[in-house]
Write a protein that holds these residues in place. Structure first.
Motif, short mmCIF file in Angstrom:
data_model
loop_
_atom_site.label_atom_id
_atom_site.label_comp_id
_atom_site.label_asym_id
_atom_site.label_seq_id
_atom_site.Cartn_x
_atom_site.Cartn_y
_atom_site.Cartn_z
N ARG A 74 0.85 -1.19 0.00
CA ARG A 74 0.00 0.00 0.00
C ARG A 74 0.88 1.23 0.00
O ARG A 74 2.07 1.18 0.30
CB ARG A 74 -0.92 0.01 1.24
CG ARG A 74 -0.17 0.14 2.56
CD ARG A 74 -1.11 0.21 3.74
NE ARG A 74 -0.38 0.41 4.99
CZ ARG A 74 -0.01 1.60 5.46
NH1 ARG A 74 -0.30 2.70 4.76
NH2 ARG A 74 0.65 1.70 6.59
N LEU A 75 0.27 2.33 -0.34
CA LEU A 75 1.00 3.60 -0.39
C LEU A 75 1.04 4.22 1.00
O LEU A 75 -0.01 4.54 1.57
CB LEU A 75 0.32 4.56 -1.37
CG LEU A 75 0.96 5.93 -1.54
CD1 LEU A 75 2.34 5.79 -2.15
CD2 LEU A 75 0.08 6.83 -2.40
N HIS A 138 4.99 13.85 -5.75
CA HIS A 138 5.20 12.43 -6.05
C HIS A 138 4.15 11.56 -5.38
O HIS A 138 3.69 10.56 -5.95
CB HIS A 138 6.60 12.02 -5.59
CG HIS A 138 7.08 10.73 -6.19
ND1 HIS A 138 7.06 9.54 -5.49
CD2 HIS A 138 7.55 10.45 -7.42
CE1 HIS A 138 7.53 8.58 -6.27
NE2 HIS A 138 7.83 9.09 -7.44
N HIS A 139 3.73 11.95 -4.17
CA HIS A 139 2.68 11.19 -3.47
C HIS A 139 1.35 11.30 -4.21
O HIS A 139 0.63 10.29 -4.34
CB HIS A 139 2.54 11.73 -2.04
CG HIS A 139 1.57 10.96 -1.21
ND1 HIS A 139 1.88 9.75 -0.64
CD2 HIS A 139 0.28 11.22 -0.86
CE1 HIS A 139 0.83 9.30 0.02
NE2 HIS A 139 -0.15 10.17 -0.10
N ARG A 145 -1.46 5.13 -9.16
CA ARG A 145 -0.83 3.89 -9.60
C ARG A 145 -1.83 2.75 -9.70
O ARG A 145 -1.78 1.96 -10.64
CB ARG A 145 0.30 3.51 -8.65
CG ARG A 145 1.48 4.48 -8.64
CD ARG A 145 2.09 4.64 -10.00
NE ARG A 145 3.26 5.52 -9.98
CZ ARG A 145 3.90 5.93 -11.06
NH1 ARG A 145 3.46 5.55 -12.25
NH2 ARG A 145 4.93 6.74 -10.97
N SER A 146 -2.73 2.63 -8.73
CA SER A 146 -3.71 1.55 -8.78
C SER A 146 -4.63 1.70 -9.98
O SER A 146 -4.93 0.72 -10.68
CB SER A 146 -4.53 1.51 -7.49
OG SER A 146 -5.19 2.76 -7.28
N HIS A 147 -5.05 2.94 -10.24
CA HIS A 147 -5.88 3.19 -11.42
C HIS A 147 -5.10 2.91 -12.70
O HIS A 147 -5.63 2.32 -13.66
CB HIS A 147 -6.37 4.64 -11.40
CG HIS A 147 -7.12 5.05 -12.63
ND1 HIS A 147 -8.40 4.59 -12.92
CD2 HIS A 147 -6.76 5.85 -13.68
CE1 HIS A 147 -8.80 5.10 -14.07
NE2 HIS A 147 -7.84 5.87 -14.54
N GLN A 148 -3.84 3.31 -12.72
CA GLN A 148 -3.00 3.05 -13.90
C GLN A 148 -2.82 1.56 -14.13
O GLN A 148 -2.87 1.09 -15.28
CB GLN A 148 -1.63 3.72 -13.72
CG GLN A 148 -0.69 3.49 -14.88
CD GLN A 148 0.71 4.01 -14.61
OE1 GLN A 148 1.05 4.31 -13.47
NE2 GLN A 148 1.52 4.11 -15.64
#
Length: 236
Positions: A74-75, A138-139, A145-148
């Protein structure tokens, strides 16, 4: 043989890190001993304990090559990274916030240049500010990222489907062409069979030609007909 006391000083984050010092315990003798030793007893042995693989982590974090990795992918939040959050909480327009942070970096860079000219000793505060802005930007990008990943997976699956559909279309077209070619060959074969069986149907066989003296009219060429005609005219 390396000294095990130097393990704390190893550079595990290097591109090609050195093997751990306990690799010398992985001998054929110790492997054979481990096969005949209980796990609890092996953990108490000073040599065999290195051969027992650790249990996989189920929560928290683990260390790998000198870095900490989260078991649950996770982020991490900015607060967990001890970074001040420079945008508001709740639903936000990330594109607008990224543009604002980008402008802030330009202004902070100009301030940094001014500080380096007037008082270079104060540059650290400006560089820290620029670092915080970059981490925040950057955050925000990493939150996509998950959508990408989902969109990339959908695109890959769609490309595979399109490729299979195109292969199926080409295969069906080739099948139609082969069916048409087979039908054409079948018709030609049927025509050849009719032609070869025509003398038998007309009753003019080779034996009849020998007994009657008359040839099959279909087998007489144009030159032969002319010769017969000339002979008939000569008689008359």
């Amino acid at each position: 043989m390396p000294d095990q006391s130097q393990s704390a000083g190893q550079q595990l984050d290097a591109s090609y890190p050195a093997p751990p010092d306990y690799y010398v315990q992985f001998t054929d003798t110790n492997v054979a001993r481990l096969a005949s030793t209980d796990t609890d007893a092996a953990l108490d042995d000073s040599e065999l304990k290195f051969l027992v693989p650790p249990a996989p982590p189920l929560s928290g974090s683990y260390s790998g090559f000198g870095r900490l990795w989260q078991v649950q992918d996770r982020l991490p939040t900015l607060a967990e990274q001890n970074i001040p959050q420079l945008y508001s909480e709740g639903p936000i327009d990330r594109i607008t916030e990224l543009k604002r942070l980008n402008h802030s970096i330009l202004f902070e860079f100009l301030d940094l240049v001014d500080v380096l000219i007037k008082d270079p000793s104060q540059f650290s505060a400006r560089t820290e500010r620029i670092r915080d802005i970059l981490v925040n930007a950057h955050h925000l990008i990493n939150e996509y990222r998950s959508h990408q990943a989902k969109e990339t997976l959908k695109l890959m699956l769609q490309q595979q489907i399109d490729a299979k559909r195109e292969s199926t279309r080409i295969t069906l077209e080739k099948c139609k062409e082969l069916q048409a070619e087979v039908e054409r060959l079948r018709q030609e074969a049927a025509a050849v069979d009719i032609h070869t069986s025509a003398p038998e149907a007309g009753g003019h066989t080779q034996e009849q030609e020998e007994t009657t003296g008359y040839a099959d009219p279909s087998a007489i060429s144009a030159a032969g007909l002319q010769t017969i005609l000339e002979e008939v005219l000569a008689i008359h």
